[in-house]
Design an enzyme around this catalytic site. Sequence first.
Site, PDB file in Angstrom:
ATOM      1  N   ASP A 142      -1.773  -0.857   5.939  1.00  0.00           N
ATOM      2  CA  ASP A 142      -2.154  -0.377   7.268  1.00  0.00           C
ATOM      3  C   ASP A 142      -3.651  -0.158   7.413  1.00  0.00           C
ATOM      4  O   ASP A 142      -4.135   0.078   8.514  1.00  0.00           O
ATOM      5  CB  ASP A 142      -1.422   0.936   7.595  1.00  0.00           C
ATOM      6  N   ASP A 193      -6.795  -3.261   3.335  1.00  0.00           N
ATOM      7  CA  ASP A 193      -5.675  -4.154   3.059  1.00  0.00           C
ATOM      8  C   ASP A 193      -5.839  -5.527   3.720  1.00  0.00           C
ATOM      9  O   ASP A 193      -5.122  -6.465   3.377  1.00  0.00           O
ATOM     10  CB  ASP A 193      -4.359  -3.542   3.551  1.00  0.00           C
ATOM     11  N   ASP A 228       0.854  -1.174   0.000  1.00  0.00           N
ATOM     12  CA  ASP A 228       0.000   0.000   0.000  1.00  0.00           C
ATOM     13  C   ASP A 228       0.900   1.237   0.000  1.00  0.00           C
ATOM     14  O   ASP A 228       2.071   1.166   0.388  1.00  0.00           O
ATOM     15  CB  ASP A 228      -0.882  -0.029   1.252  1.00  0.00           C
TER      16      ASP A 228
END
Length: 908
Positions: A645, A649, A338
């Site tokens: 985070d 995700d 990410d």
Amino acid sequence: MATVTNAPQTTADAKPWAESPQDVLELLDASSGGLSGTEAARRLERDGSNTLPEPTQKPAWRRLLAHFDDVLIYILIAAAVLKAISGDWIDFAVISVVIVATAVIGFIQEGRAASALASLQDMQSLDAQALRDDSWGVVDAATLVVGDVVRVRSGDRVPADLRLLEASSLQADEAAMTGESVPAQKDVVPVCVEAGLGDRSSMLFSGTIITAGTGEGVVVATGADTEIGRISSLVSDQDQLDTPLTRQLAHLGKQLSILIGLLAVVMLLVGRIFHDFTGDELMSSAIGFAVAAVPEGLPALVTVTLALGVQQMAKRNAITRKMASVETLGSVTTICSDKTGTLTQNEMTARSVVTADGIYQVEGTGYQPTGRITTEAGETADLANHPDLEALVLAAGVANDARVEQTDEGWRVVGQPTEGAMDVLAAKAGADVDDVVRLAQVPFESAHKFSATLDDVPDGDGTRRIIHALGAPDRLLDRSSSQLTATGERVPVDIEAWERHIDELSVQGLRVLAVAERPADGVESIELADLDTDLTFLGLVGIVDPPRPEVTDAIADAHTAGIRVKMITGDHKGTAVAIARELGIVGTDGRVEALTGADLDAMRQDELTLVARDVDVYARTSPEHKLRIVRALQSQGEVVAMTGDGVNDAPSITRADVGVAMGIKGTEATKEAADIVLADDNFATIERAVEEGRRIYDNIRKSVAFLLPTNGAQALIILVAVMVGIALPLAPVQILWINLVTALTLSLALAGEPAEPGIMRRPPRAPSEQVLSPRTLVQVLWTSLLIGGVTLWLFIIERNTGGSYAMAQTTAVTMLAFGQLAYLFNCRFLNTSSLTWRVLVGNRMIWYGVAGLLALQCLFIYAPFMHIWFHSAPIGFAEWGRIFGMTIVVFLLVEAGKWVIRKVFDRR
């Protein structure tokens, strides 16, 4: 108020973000006046509460028993049964403890997906303001139903998925859901049907946080039907993948089991047919052979090696939640990451300032207000000599409501992140914003996209009254008639030049804000209509969520190690590509191939599989998109690590071979779904963890290569003795002693081996590569023949020179122990020569093992009670001389074998 009795449960077939508020209300059989209490209760009874469903779980006893379903556990159980048959209850107890401990460890570590679902439930709101029976009241969020009208304001957690009916300056932090680094602007205007999650500006999603403004919305989905419920379902649907090591050890265990069974049958047939052994003799031989051949110490050895790796990882700020993931990291071929909060700091920072006559660069990142503002020549820009810059940073600093403050955890922003960047910019420039007195304000609204303040600014002994404005460049340019030069003059605004500057900053992936002002002598208050014309355009500020300083080097190291790094983000394509270039994920020249969520929606899974390896940037992605990307890579044989985070995700982190979560800024759901949690939120820690994983795998290979010749030599001795019809050189209880003493002293020594030079300059190992490679297997067979051969030879010599049967067996046992000791030094460098002084240094555990082996073996030879338990006997100097001489011979012949094996395999 609506009292219809046939309200639909969800709007799954419709797209509420693409419908007008009135159409959505009609679809839900609801009204802007809310529901009646009776109707809400009826819908609640029919549809269920607004909570995420509890995951179905197997009974604890079934989950515990499942951890015994492993080939290596079967081998341990077989060894324990054989030891019980032979009456060796101490060793039976030891192996039983290993069996139970292995299963219990796996049982305790199980259930991370269930924990992730529990954390997702924690994200839901506890209460909500709902309009029922014509009045607003606070209700339990779990009792909300589709059709309820709910009110939210700054600081609230959204209690369900809402279609907005009214919005005033409404913004929501959706970073955990979409990955966007700045709060999303919200309004009631419908968007297109194909809009991705991050572009549905007419919706609020359960679990997100309102950061500014107020709004009212109608509930369109509750519980499992919400976006967070959908993510919860994705997490629970992901199968847990076996790690490469698990698959390899299972394969090795099956091979060993088959080989042991075949040789045992052959040995029994030969003993019965050719040597007419009795049933008791055959049983004793079979038990001795099985005990010798079964590597019962292998699972414990692997477990201890991984446990030591977990400790080393913790020292490097990587907290391991699943022990096997330490080794899996070492085989990673692709890291999917990410962007927001992982590759970047998730702290908006002003990077560039553009005025009519100059371009300035801003040093420093994050909310810490330190760093210079420099000119194009690299000189520090002094405000006294740059009135154009002074006017801009002052206006940017006072026309917002954010401030930064220092806490025990560091600097943080109170207010909007973009406005916080302006406050930091003013502090870096040294602007005296604290001396400015605000008299009036026009707050930011999504309709006009800027804010303005009426301020008294100190000027010598007096003050100047000025209107300052901060917001979208196009809105302020339309209202500007002049611009400020470097000398402080006001000249006609050059719209085309400013549009070029905006495009240039946007191409760099910067979010662009504009700053303007207007003299306001005698003005006591301001309204929006007062700002339609005659502003002086001061310039542009390019802001960005900056990359973490350490990430660029970490990505370069990953590339050197043959690992691809891919950015998967919910942010816009331009921003993602710009950050990817800056980080070195993609090259700085030429066209960058990047796919968006819309592109992925248009592709079949097989089409994505064909291009997934070649695309390094994915933008505007949803949780489903991230899952598809991970699966596509895995179907191509990639071992994938997924880092992130946010809640969005969690499904892909669960699916990946190794899931990595940020420990500081990561959501609890993400951390619970992950295999490894980074305590320092540092992407570079992943690269160090990969190095540790490679070291651990190397040490497991070394340990397996070291352990198997012990069993191979013992089994060979028993097999040959039965085949030729001589007395057994080793009793089953003596075999147990050798296995025990080498396991306690030598086997674990290789677990502490340091990383070999160049470990991060070699490519990742192939997922199909076996822990016992063909090259290593040949070495194991050669060493087994050597150690077994010299042991059998010494046994025969001792018997032929008049030594007792007990002395001959004791000599054989000691030779086995010392042959394994010699081989330990050979195994320190499996692929290179051990004929170097480095074989003696670098691992203190080796010498602790040597000392322990000598002490225990002397106890075995000379302690009277050991003679009773293990049928051993004292040996003299002649026997010791032969043992030491053969130990050196074993070491040298193994090294010769390694040299030949290297030559043969290197030519292939």
